[in-house]
Scaffold this motif. Structure first.
Motif, PDB file in Angstrom:
ATOM      1  N   ALA A 262       1.441   7.869   1.765  1.00 53.13           N
ATOM      2  CA  ALA A 262       0.739   7.277   2.906  1.00 53.13           C
ATOM      3  C   ALA A 262       1.310   5.923   3.307  1.00 53.13           C
ATOM      4  O   ALA A 262       0.718   5.234   4.145  1.00 53.13           O
ATOM      5  CB  ALA A 262      -0.741   7.139   2.581  1.00 53.13           C
ATOM      6  N   ALA A 263       2.451   5.553   2.761  1.00 52.07           N
ATOM      7  CA  ALA A 263       2.990   4.214   3.003  1.00 52.07           C
ATOM      8  C   ALA A 263       3.191   3.914   4.479  1.00 52.07           C
ATOM      9  O   ALA A 263       3.032   2.767   4.927  1.00 52.07           O
ATOM     10  CB  ALA A 263       4.311   4.039   2.246  1.00 52.07           C
ATOM     11  N   HIS A 264       3.551   4.928   5.268  1.00 55.24           N
ATOM     12  CA  HIS A 264       3.813   4.716   6.698  1.00 55.24           C
ATOM     13  C   HIS A 264       2.533   4.658   7.530  1.00 55.24           C
ATOM     14  O   HIS A 264       2.589   4.403   8.736  1.00 55.24           O
ATOM     15  CB  HIS A 264       4.706   5.841   7.223  1.00 55.24           C
ATOM     16  CG  HIS A 264       4.089   7.204   7.135  1.00 55.24           C
ATOM     17  ND1 HIS A 264       3.722   7.770   5.928  1.00 55.24           N
ATOM     18  CD2 HIS A 264       3.751   8.108   8.092  1.00 55.24           C
ATOM     19  CE1 HIS A 264       3.199   8.969   6.157  1.00 55.24           C
ATOM     20  NE2 HIS A 264       3.211   9.190   7.452  1.00 55.24           N
ATOM     21  N   LEU A 265       1.380   4.879   6.898  1.00 52.57           N
ATOM     22  CA  LEU A 265       0.104   4.878   7.610  1.00 52.57           C
ATOM     23  C   LEU A 265      -0.716   3.623   7.349  1.00 52.57           C
ATOM     24  O   LEU A 265      -1.809   3.483   7.901  1.00 52.57           O
ATOM     25  CB  LEU A 265      -0.725   6.104   7.192  1.00 52.57           C
ATOM     26  CG  LEU A 265      -0.091   7.473   7.429  1.00 52.57           C
ATOM     27  CD1 LEU A 265      -0.982   8.571   6.844  1.00 52.57           C
ATOM     28  CD2 LEU A 265       0.139   7.715   8.910  1.00 52.57           C
ATOM     29  N   VAL A 266      -0.211   2.714   6.534  1.00 51.82           N
ATOM     30  CA  VAL A 266      -0.995   1.570   6.075  1.00 51.82           C
ATOM     31  C   VAL A 266      -0.202   0.275   6.234  1.00 51.82           C
ATOM     32  O   VAL A 266       0.981   0.280   6.569  1.00 51.82           O
ATOM     33  CB  VAL A 266      -1.411   1.744   4.594  1.00 51.82           C
ATOM     34  CG1 VAL A 266      -2.172   3.042   4.400  1.00 51.82           C
ATOM     35  CG2 VAL A 266      -0.188   1.707   3.681  1.00 51.82           C
ATOM     36  N   ASP A 267      -0.877  -0.840   5.957  1.00 52.46           N
ATOM     37  CA  ASP A 267      -0.197  -2.119   5.780  1.00 52.46           C
ATOM     38  C   ASP A 267      -0.861  -2.831   4.607  1.00 52.46           C
ATOM     39  O   ASP A 267      -1.712  -2.259   3.918  1.00 52.46           O
ATOM     40  CB  ASP A 267      -0.193  -2.957   7.064  1.00 52.46           C
ATOM     41  CG  ASP A 267      -1.597  -3.318   7.547  1.00 52.46           C
ATOM     42  OD1 ASP A 267      -2.562  -3.215   6.754  1.00 52.46           O
ATOM     43  OD2 ASP A 267      -1.741  -3.717   8.717  1.00 52.46           O
ATOM     44  N   ARG A 268      -0.489  -4.085   4.376  1.00 50.92           N
ATOM     45  CA  ARG A 268      -1.009  -4.787   3.203  1.00 50.92           C
ATOM     46  C   ARG A 268      -2.492  -5.136   3.331  1.00 50.92           C
ATOM     47  O   ARG A 268      -3.133  -5.508   2.351  1.00 50.92           O
ATOM     48  CB  ARG A 268      -0.184  -6.058   2.950  1.00 50.92           C
ATOM     49  CG  ARG A 268       1.219  -5.752   2.415  1.00 50.92           C
ATOM     50  CD  ARG A 268       1.994  -7.051   2.154  1.00 50.92           C
ATOM     51  NE  ARG A 268       1.347  -7.891   1.165  1.00 50.92           N
ATOM     52  CZ  ARG A 268       1.473  -7.749  -0.151  1.00 50.92           C
ATOM     53  NH1 ARG A 268       2.220  -6.779  -0.643  1.00 50.92           N
ATOM     54  NH2 ARG A 268       0.866  -8.571  -0.978  1.00 50.92           N
ATOM     55  N   GLU A 269      -3.062  -5.003   4.538  1.00 48.45           N
ATOM     56  CA  GLU A 269      -4.479  -5.277   4.728  1.00 48.45           C
ATOM     57  C   GLU A 269      -5.351  -4.051   4.484  1.00 48.45           C
ATOM     58  O   GLU A 269      -6.580  -4.151   4.428  1.00 48.45           O
ATOM     59  CB  GLU A 269      -4.724  -5.790   6.157  1.00 48.45           C
ATOM     60  CG  GLU A 269      -3.992  -7.075   6.486  1.00 48.45           C
ATOM     61  CD  GLU A 269      -4.314  -8.187   5.509  1.00 48.45           C
ATOM     62  OE1 GLU A 269      -5.517  -8.383   5.221  1.00 48.45           O
ATOM     63  OE2 GLU A 269      -3.381  -8.853   5.034  1.00 48.45           O
ATOM     64  N   THR A 270      -4.739  -2.892   4.343  1.00 47.29           N
ATOM     65  CA  THR A 270      -5.497  -1.654   4.150  1.00 47.29           C
ATOM     66  C   THR A 270      -6.287  -1.686   2.842  1.00 47.29           C
ATOM     67  O   THR A 270      -5.773  -2.105   1.801  1.00 47.29           O
ATOM     68  CB  THR A 270      -4.545  -0.450   4.146  1.00 47.29           C
ATOM     69  OG1 THR A 270      -3.857  -0.392   5.412  1.00 47.29           O
ATOM     70  CG2 THR A 270      -5.307   0.856   3.932  1.00 47.29           C
ATOM     71  N   LEU A 271      -7.531  -1.227   2.918  1.00 44.96           N
ATOM     72  CA  LEU A 271      -8.383  -1.092   1.739  1.00 44.96           C
ATOM     73  C   LEU A 271      -8.300   0.345   1.248  1.00 44.96           C
ATOM     74  O   LEU A 271      -8.529   1.287   2.006  1.00 44.96           O
ATOM     75  CB  LEU A 271      -9.832  -1.441   2.092  1.00 44.96           C
ATOM     76  CG  LEU A 271     -10.887  -1.232   1.003  1.00 44.96           C
ATOM     77  CD1 LEU A 271     -10.675  -2.208  -0.149  1.00 44.96           C
ATOM     78  CD2 LEU A 271     -12.291  -1.385   1.589  1.00 44.96           C
TER      79      LEU A 271
END
Length: 205
Positions: free
Chosen positions: A150-159
């Motif tokens: 899922a790395a391409h669906l998130v950023d560092r703010e994702t919970l």
């Protein structure tokens, strides 16, 4: 927690209309389970407790966040469909199996859930979009596979809200040297021996 206590748990936290939709969805699951194996047969007498509260507790852990919620490996609808009933923001249900993806679409239509999007794909094949605010996955895969897929669906703010059963702490410890972030392990309401990984700031080490 009994089934009556599980219903009361919902009633104390969510509007009556939402609780009624949860009840309707659980009956849809019960009915469809006569045709396909959506949940373990042993849990059918305890749908409110084993699947309802187990899913609904994640909404409380989402800390009032808005934005897209991505549920990986939704299967029979847990936690993703329950999440979609309990909040208004968009919920993406990622489920690669055709029969279950069709069930999820039909259930969302039957319940009038306009915030649901079903992706019949593996997570790594879902086209990238604005980063997810929340990602959940209920006993789908090991943490490295979830983070990588899922790395391409998130950023560092994702919970990340990841029910992991008893393996949670050992899985987090095994990430050393491969993935980094802020991790917290919390006991599930539905089983004192089951654990939920709560993570933020996830990135490759």
């Amino acid at each position: 927690m009994t089934e009556d206590e599980a219903r009361s748990w919902f009633a104390e936290r969510f509007a009556a209309e939402r609780v009624e939709r949860v009840a309707r969805f659980l009956e849809v699951v019960r009915d469809e389970s006569t045709r396909q194996n959506l949940v373990a047969a042993s849990t059918l007498p305890n749908l409110w407790f084993r699947h309802g509260v187990d899913s609904g507790q994640l909404v409380e852990l989402a800390e009032g966040r808005d934005g897209v919620w991505v549920d990986i490996g939704t299967g029979g609808g847990f936690p993703g469909m329950v999440v979609a009933i309990l909040r208004d923001a968009p919920v993406w249900l990622i489920e690669p199996r055709q029969k279950r993806a069709t069930f999820l679409r039909d259930a969302a239509d039957a319940l009038g859930l306009s915030n649901v999007r079903v992706e019949q794909k593996r997570a790594e094949s879902v086209p990238p979009a604005p980063p997810a605010s929340i990602v959940s996955a209920r006993a789908v895969a090991a943490l490295p596979a979830l983070f990588g897929g899922a790395a391409h669906l998130v950023d560092r703010e994702t919970l990340w809200l990841l029910p992991k059963g008893r393996s949670a702490r050992s899985e987090v410890e095994a990430l050393a040297g491969s993935w980094q972030g802020v991790f917290h392990v919390k006991h599930s309401l539905t089983d004192p021996e089951s654990l939920i990984v709560i993570a933020r700031g996830i990135s490759p080490a």
